[in-house]
Design an enzyme around this catalytic site. Structure first.
Site, short mmCIF file in Angstrom:
data_model
loop_
_atom_site.label_atom_id
_atom_site.label_comp_id
_atom_site.label_asym_id
_atom_site.label_seq_id
_atom_site.Cartn_x
_atom_site.Cartn_y
_atom_site.Cartn_z
N GLN A 1 0.76 -1.21 -0.07
CA GLN A 1 -0.04 -0.02 -0.14
C GLN A 1 0.85 1.45 0.05
O GLN A 1 0.47 2.37 0.48
CB GLN A 1 -0.81 0.11 1.30
N SER A 2 2.05 1.23 -0.52
CA SER A 2 2.94 2.30 -0.75
C SER A 2 2.31 3.55 -1.20
O SER A 2 1.95 3.43 -2.51
CB SER A 2 4.27 2.02 -1.20
N ASN A 3 2.38 4.78 -0.80
CA ASN A 3 1.85 5.95 -1.41
C ASN A 3 3.22 6.39 -2.31
O ASN A 3 2.91 6.90 -3.35
CB ASN A 3 1.70 7.25 -0.25
#
Ligand SMILES: *Cc1c(COP(=O)(O)O)cnc(C)c1O
Length: 346
Positions: free
Chosen positions: A83-85
């Site tokens: 879920q890396s921004n």
């Protein structure tokens, strides 16, 4: 008109920057939440900087991708958590620049929650047209970087012009220049309004946001205490990391020796049980900030940072009535991926 960051820190001009976001971002009062906590609370809205839901990685990418534009790249490669921004915003920047993004997702937070695996940033990566691959291990920065380099070699053989964003400790922290610039931008804003904070509270993950802001502030003679809230590592290893990254960044703007050990403040009191995992303080921070300010915080970074800020106030590390500036670094799409985790936590 207020001063430009480059007027305050001319060395920034040595580095190629590709403009991706809006700036300056607003500084908003958080009146109700501040009153509840007994402080005067403000937030710098880096969640509102324009590119695909925004966030701190927009500023970092402006400096990571600058050299790629000069090198006439057509493909960008990056690695990050599921879920890396950072990954989502790299996919967004690539779409805007007309490049192909190759993103490698690491299994850092073991979960078979379908929202976590499919919604939020993952959904957006697909929508933005990124190519996605998976990397099994979570804490092997060097291994994850090596896999990117191998993929880049393969792309070169196919006639592409790949550009790899290296985030490991072995590579220079170009992204931190974005937060050197942000500190100067913030300082120009508060000088104009006369509203100087007594403390700045900021997330401390890879450390480029924290170290960059610290180096930028000290470079212009702004001596405010900057409290980094640990989101991934305990306070000891995080302080080492901030020391290394600030020294590198200070050198990059020709100011070696700028940061001393007294400048480095980190707290890990909101970290347990670990990166990306819910705890009572994080849940309280998400609910309070939504219900008193209509500001959305994510469980991995910004809510943990607000939880750390609340802890600092409750333990009197930040005294009552102090003026506090909370740096909102974005992460909004993750809230959807964590919906089950947030709702089921009690
Ligand atoms: C990556 C990230 C952080 C942490 O920033 P670092 O520069 O890695 O320390 C904080 N907040 C959000 C929303 C992020 O995506």
């Amino acid at each position: 008109m207020s001063k430009q960051p480059e007027d305050l820190i001319p060395e920034l001009k040595k580095y190629r920057r590709v403009v991706l976001g809006h700036g300056p971002t607003p500084i908003d009062p958080l009146t109700r939440l501040g009153k509840d906590l007994g402080i005067e609370l403000w937030t710098k809205r880096d969640d509102c900087n324009g590119l695909a839901f925004g966030g701190n990685k927009v500023r970092q990418l402006e400096y990571y991708l600058g050299p790629g534009v000069d090198a006439n790249a057509d493909t960008v490669l990056i690695t990050g958590a599921l879920q890396s921004n950072f990954v989502r915003l790299t996919a967004a920047a690539a779409a805007k620049l007309g490049w192909q993004a190759h993103v490698q997702l690491e299994e850092r937070v073991p979960s078979d929650d379908q929202l976590y695996r499919k919604s939020g940033n993952i959904f957006l990566n697909n929508l933005l047209g990124a190519e996605i691959s998976y990397f099994p291990e979570g804490e092997d920065e060097a291994g994850a970087d090596k896999a990117l380099d191998d993929n880049a070699e393969q792309l070169k053989r196919q006639g592409k012009r790949p550009y790899v964003i290296h985030l490991g400790l072995g590579s220079l922290p170009y992204g931190g220049l974005g937060y050197i610039r942000a500190a100067a931008e913030t300082y120009a804003q508060i000088i104009e309004t006369g509203n100087e904070p007594d403390y700045v509270v900021i997330p401390s993950g890879s450390g480029l946001t924290h170290a960059g802001f610290l180096v930028g502030a000290r470079a212009i003679g702004w001596n405010v205490p900057i409290i980094g809230i640990c989101v991934r590592r305990d306070h000891k290893s995080q302080a080492d990391r901030i020391r290394q990254r600030s020294n590198e960044l200070a050198q990059m703007i020709s100011r070696p020796g700028l940061i001393t050990d007294q400048d480095i403040i980190v707290s890990d009191k909101a970290l347990a049980p670990g990166y990306g995992k819910m705890n009572t303080q994080v849940k309280e921070a998400i609910e309070k900030t939504a219900q008193q300010e209509a500001i959305i915080l994510d469980p991995v970074y910004t809510a943990r940072t607000m939880a750390g800020l609340i802890d600092q106030v409750r333990t009197d590390a930040i005294p009552q009535d102090a003026k506090v500036l909370f740096i909102h670094t974005g992460g909004n799409p993750a809230i959807f991926a964590y919906q089950n985790a947030i709702e089921s936590f009690s």
